[in-house]
Every structure is written in C-alpha cells, then in structure tokens.
Design an enzyme around this catalytic site. Structure first.
Site, PDB file in Angstrom:
ATOM      1  N   SER A 135      -2.807  -4.817   7.150  1.00 32.97           N
ATOM      2  CA  SER A 135      -2.995  -3.872   8.241  1.00 32.97           C
ATOM      3  C   SER A 135      -2.511  -4.523   9.552  1.00 32.97           C
ATOM      4  O   SER A 135      -1.365  -4.960   9.632  1.00 32.97           O
ATOM      5  CB  SER A 135      -4.466  -3.443   8.300  1.00 32.97           C
ATOM      6  OG  SER A 135      -4.669  -2.404   9.219  1.00 32.97           O
ATOM      7  N   ASP A 137      -1.516   5.902   1.447  1.00 36.87           N
ATOM      8  CA  ASP A 137      -1.893   5.395   2.771  1.00 36.87           C
ATOM      9  C   ASP A 137      -1.350   6.337   3.840  1.00 36.87           C
ATOM     10  O   ASP A 137      -0.140   6.510   3.967  1.00 36.87           O
ATOM     11  CB  ASP A 137      -1.328   3.984   2.948  1.00 36.87           C
ATOM     12  CG  ASP A 137      -1.825   3.284   4.204  1.00 36.87           C
ATOM     13  OD1 ASP A 137      -2.296   3.964   5.136  1.00 36.87           O
ATOM     14  OD2 ASP A 137      -1.725   2.045   4.256  1.00 36.87           O
ATOM     15  N   HIS A 173      -5.583   3.535   3.082  1.00 35.94           N
ATOM     16  CA  HIS A 173      -5.308   2.341   3.876  1.00 35.94           C
ATOM     17  C   HIS A 173      -6.296   1.215   3.573  1.00 35.94           C
ATOM     18  O   HIS A 173      -5.978   0.037   3.775  1.00 35.94           O
ATOM     19  CB  HIS A 173      -5.354   2.685   5.368  1.00 35.94           C
ATOM     20  CG  HIS A 173      -4.817   1.607   6.252  1.00 35.94           C
ATOM     21  ND1 HIS A 173      -3.482   1.269   6.291  1.00 35.94           N
ATOM     22  CD2 HIS A 173      -5.441   0.769   7.133  1.00 35.94           C
ATOM     23  CE1 HIS A 173      -3.298   0.284   7.160  1.00 35.94           C
ATOM     24  NE2 HIS A 173      -4.467  -0.040   7.678  1.00 35.94           N
TER      25      HIS A 173
END
Length: 369
Positions: free
Chosen positions: A175, A316, A346
């Site tokens: 991320s 995602d 995600h």
C-alpha cells in the site's frame, strides 16, 4: 547527527542495552551518497531494538519547509548480521511490524516472525515510523504537513546510512509502503537488491483520490467544529468501505432492515465500531498529511532499475490492477507479477496469509545467508 538505541522494552526477542554510535556528518543533501559504510554494532546484535537517528537541520521536504520532529525512528528485528529486509505498510502501519509483549501483535505478524515467510531466524528486518511522528508525547500539528513518498524514502535512507547498511536485500512495501519502496528505488537505484511492491502503483487512481478527498474534508470539518473524535471515526468508516469488496460485505452482513428509521443496520454497527477503534491510532492532522501524501505520489517507473516483484489483487478498488499492469509494462526490470482475486480487496495483503506467505517465500528463497 547521532544514531541511538532507544526504548529497550522487553519483547519475545532478546533486547540489548542502550548505546550511541559515532556521530555522522550532517547534511540532508548527502543522504545515500555512495561511500564506505561500516555496519553499526546494532546490526551485530540479535533481537529487537529501536533505533533513532537525528534529522539534519538542512533536511528539506520536496515541496518546501522542514520537519518539526527531530528524529526518525526505526525498529530492528531478527538475526544479527543477516541480510536486511525493509518492510513498510499502509498509513496506519508503524515500526512494530512484529509482535512485542507490550504492543501485542505487530501490524504484519502474519508475514514477519520466527519461521514466517519473512523469517526472523534468517533475516534482519527494519521497519520505521512515517513522518509526521505520532504518539502520546507528540503534540499534534495545527496544519497538515506536505510530504511526499520521496521524502519518506529519504528518511528511511537516514536510518540505513547510519546503520551502515551497504545493501538492502529486499524492500517489501505494501500500500503506502509500496509507494515508498518505488520512490526509494527511483532515488537510490543501487541500494536495494530487489523491490517487492504489494497493492501500489506509480501513481494514485483518480477515483481513489476522490474517496480520500471526502475523508479529508470530513477531518477538516471536525477540526473546524471541534468534533475531532467524531470526524476521525466517520472518516475511518468511509475508508473501510473502500478497503474491502462488495462480495465480502455481502457475505458478512444481513440486509434486513431494523424496526425503525434512524436505527443502525448491522453493517453500520460494524463500521462505527471500526471508527471508534481508530480514534487512538492517529490524529486529524497526521491523517490529512499521509492521505495527501498518497495522492501526491508520483514516480517514473523507467527510472527504477532494481528487479521488481509486483503483487496485485484484481478486486482492489484503491489500487486497480490496471494501474499495476501499466506499472509492470513500464518497469525495465520486472521479475514477476502476481495477480490474484481476493474478497478482501486492498486489505488482501493483511488477510490472505497463506497466499502472501507462498509468494514471499518464493521471492526471498534465493537471498544468500
């Protein structure tokens, strides 16, 4: 500039006594400049140690200005004198990547640990706290900090420089941490032997920026009205709806309506609980700073020459797989590109333990001891 060992809390790993390394030259402009590096004594000790490095007075941020914090703090885990792996996560992550007796489970205990994919009997692991700093003794800034992923990469470089790390065996970023890994590879092309980028691309997607923009306006409204706790909780509720997939929400929650208008639906109870739990994890100003940093992120993939492994999830919504495919096409040294579906969207890197473990084990298996 000094390097210091701090916070000698007891962990499941043996800790060491506080010590201070020899002073290093000041100068933010010299970060990462190739020179002979002598490994710090901290790298030669087993166990978990916090490491603090003073930030040079001339450390300027990409968009101007300087940091009010005086140091960057990292945490070493694992085996002495072993290949070093940097691990960085989302904006909620910190240096506690592995469990401790006082902090409980680390934010990625499923991947980092003894006999885990990132094996602490085989590797030395470094995680660090992103700027702006956060904690009980830190006064929240009145205005957000304009900081880039490149700035965060340079703060990490301060730690690496003064630990005397000649080579990073792998930088694993997920991320926001994946964005920092890409920025690190762009700024310091020879420092990391490989990058492993999970759920991150070379730029943010406009729809994800739109969602985060709404969160930022909620936070700003809370600051203006003095309803800070409510604002943090509500912004977190909205964020949670973007991390996961509609399939997961559909499987977990009943759509049956409550008896009266104004009563909460089960899914809303869940989100409110997650929002309340997050109030002590951040401040509005810090969240605004890091949220903006995500949307300010840009790298040129062609400038990243280190071998790169990409791990993306087709479900995602924050980092669409199409963006990672574009990144893959533009990287000059793509090793492999793993694409998988997950109901966790995600958050898959935090929830899909076996899948992530299998990939990381394969990626890291050839690192020399």
């Amino acid at each position: 500039m000094t390097l210091a060992l701090i916070s000698t809390e007891t962990t499941e790993e043996p800790s060491c006594k506080a010590s201070v390394a020899a002073p290093a030259p000041k100068g933010g402009a010299q970060i990462g400049v190739k020179a002979a590096r002598r490994p710090s004594e901290l790298l030669q000790r087993d166990g978990a140690h916090d490491v603090a490095v003073a930030i040079p007075d001339d450390f300027e941020l990409d968009f101007g200005g300087t940091l009010t914090q005086k140091r960057v703090i990292g945490r070493l885990h694992g085996k002495a004198n072993a290949p070093l792996i940097v691990v960085a996560g989302g904006i909620s992550a910190d240096r506690y990547v592995h469990r401790t007796e006082t902090k409980g489970l680390g934010w990625w205990s499923g991947a980092v640990g003894v006999r885990a994919p990132i094996d602490l009997t085989r590797f030395r692991v470094l995680a660090f706290d992103f700027a702006p700093e956060f904690g009980e003794d830190v006064k929240d800034a009145k205005t957000p900090l304009t900081i880039t992923t490149q700035d965060q990469a340079r703060l990490l470089a301060l730690l690496l420089d003064h630990l005397g790390v000649e080579k990073v065996a792998a930088f694993i970023g997920c991320s926001y941490g994946g964005m920092i890994a890409l920025a690190f590879g762009e700024l310091f092309p020879d420092w990391a032997e490989q990058l492993v980028v999970v759920s991150a691309a070379h730029r943010p997607h406009p729809l994800a920026t739109a969602w985060r923009g709404i969160q930022r306006r909620i936070l700003q409204l809370g600051l203006e009205t003095g309803r800070i706790d409510q604002a943090v909780g509500l912004a977190r509720e909205l964020a949670m709806t973007t991390y996961r997939t509609q399939e997961e929400f559909g499987d977990r929650f009943d759509s049956e309506a409550p008896s009266h208008a104004g009563q909460a639906y089960p899914v809303c109870d869940y989100l409110q609980a997650r929002g309340r739990a997050y109030r002590d994890r951040t401040t509005p100003s810090r969240w605004l700073s890091l949220s903006d940093s995500i949307d300010r992120h840009r790298v040129e993939p062609e400038a990243i020459t280190a071998p790169v492994t990409l791990i993306g999830f087709t479900t995602d919504r924050l980092c669409p797989i199409e963006d990672m495919r574009e990144l893959a096409d533009r990287l000059p040294n793509l090793w492999r590109f793993e694409q998988h579906a997950s109901v966790y969207g995600h958050d898959a890197f935090l929830k899909e333990d076996k899948l992530v473990a299998d990939i990381l084990t394969s990626v890291l298996k050839d690192i020399d001891q």
